[in-house]
Design a protein around this motif. Structure first.
Motif, mmCIF file in Angstrom:
data_model
loop_
_atom_site.group_PDB
_atom_site.id
_atom_site.type_symbol
_atom_site.label_atom_id
_atom_site.label_comp_id
_atom_site.label_asym_id
_atom_site.label_seq_id
_atom_site.Cartn_x
_atom_site.Cartn_y
_atom_site.Cartn_z
ATOM 1 N N GLU A 190 -5.180 1.658 -5.132
ATOM 2 C CA GLU A 190 -5.994 2.246 -3.958
ATOM 3 C C GLU A 190 -5.806 3.873 -3.740
ATOM 4 O O GLU A 190 -4.611 4.324 -3.853
ATOM 5 C CB GLU A 190 -5.633 1.507 -2.743
ATOM 6 N N ALA A 229 -1.108 3.784 -7.074
ATOM 7 C CA ALA A 229 -1.581 4.010 -5.785
ATOM 8 C C ALA A 229 -1.463 5.520 -5.412
ATOM 9 O O ALA A 229 -0.608 6.189 -5.739
ATOM 10 C CB ALA A 229 -0.828 3.196 -4.854
ATOM 11 N N ALA A 250 -10.826 5.557 -1.203
ATOM 12 C CA ALA A 250 -11.908 4.165 -0.637
ATOM 13 C C ALA A 250 -11.291 3.926 0.787
ATOM 14 O O ALA A 250 -12.068 3.161 1.368
ATOM 15 C CB ALA A 250 -11.043 3.150 -1.436
ATOM 16 N N ARG A 251 -10.334 4.701 1.384
ATOM 17 C CA ARG A 251 -10.162 4.361 2.693
ATOM 18 C C ARG A 251 -9.537 5.724 3.424
ATOM 19 O O ARG A 251 -8.859 6.584 2.630
ATOM 20 C CB ARG A 251 -8.928 3.315 2.845
#
Length: 292
Positions: free
Chosen positions: A27, A185, A201-202
């Motif tokens: 992520e 990550a 993505a966030r």
């Protein structure tokens, strides 16, 4: 907790006030906010360089205080301090020997070659360049290479895209995305939120040491806004509209374009043109700032 690459729970230290987050393997999480919001401090905690006064941080289920946990993390500071008279290869070899000492099965020269290839410094003689001769883009590649050495699985990148031109930003954005696709990550900060819109993505919005807004980027940026260009500013905007430099605008959440424009006509506004756009991450940051 062991499913997460990096976890923080109610962390407080030097400007951070009860920050919690969790980042999955693969992520890319962007951290944005105004100057002084605590972005750099957050990354220093994430990299194990700053111990929380309160709360806990974990790496793959291990406490951050465990030396084995910190071996998974690579940190790229905003202002690196490499000796300018050394060559790129020699700088990386120095750090690689430290990694090789902790893992005798991995030879330092091999670690250097791998890192140089991953960041785009393995060709064209860049590895033999003096640090003091590097342009900003190649300096960022060196910073990323140093953070990656030893197969680090979590990257903490502080203001990584600052001062990069569009071509260098695209290249490095692609390299970071490929690392994430392989399970790395990434926690990355940016003073310019637009730099993260095509990567993260966030997003987490920090203000005064707290996470005041967070969520998947598509959800944060999914709200549509109607912009209305007027011949002259209205004495008072219609309900739900705000005045802009070119006219007025309003969120389309819960209403259609037609109904919003009908409201403008009902207020007898001379509409010259209109368009619909989605919100930018910068607007999210500004809204969060203004709301507080």
């Amino acid at each position: 907790m062991t499913d997460y690459a990096l976890t923080m729970s109610d962390v407080a230290v030097r400007g951070l006030r009860g920050v919690s987050l969790a980042v999955m393997p693969g992520e890319i999480a962007g951290v944005v906010g105004p100057a002084g919001a605590g972005k750099t401090t957050l990354l220093q905690v994430a990299a194990g360089g700053l111990r929380p006064a309160r709360g806990e941080a974990w790496v793959r289920g291990m406490r951050m205080s465990d030396a084995a946990a910190r071996r998974f993390i690579g940190y790229a500071p905003e202002h690196p301090a490499f000796p300018r008279a050394l060559r790129v290869h020699d700088v990386l070899l120095y750090y690689a020997r430290l990694h090789a000492a902790a893992d005798p099965e991995r030879a330092a020269p091999g670690l250097v070659r791998e890192a140089l290839e991953l960041v785009g410094l393995g060709a064209g003689g860049a590895a033999s360049s003096l640090v003091g001769e590097l342009g900003h883009a190649d300096m960022q590649r060196l910073v990323l290479a140093q953070a990656l050495l030893g197969g680090r699985r979590i990257l903490a990148l502080d203001e990584f895209f600052t001062h990069l031109d569009a071509i260098a930003r695209r290249d490095l954005r692609g390299r970071i995305a490929r690392l994430a696709a392989e399970g790395v990550a990434v926690l990355i900060t940016a003073r310019d939120p637009a730099a993260l819109e095509r990567l993260a993505a966030r997003a987490l919005v920090l203000r005064e040491g707290r996470v005041v807004r967070a969520g998947p980027l598509p959800a944060l940026l999914g709200e549509r806004v109607l912009e209305v260009i007027l011949d002259e500013p209205p004495p008072e905007p219609p309900p739900g509209f705000t005045v802009t430099s070119a006219g007025i605008e309003a969120s389309l959440a819960g209403r259609t374009v037609e109904s919003a424009l009908a409201l403008c006509r009902a207020h007898r506004l001379a509409v010259r043109a209109s368009r619909v756009r989605v919100k930018s991450l910068e607007e999210i940051v500004l809204e969060t700032h203004d709301a507080h």
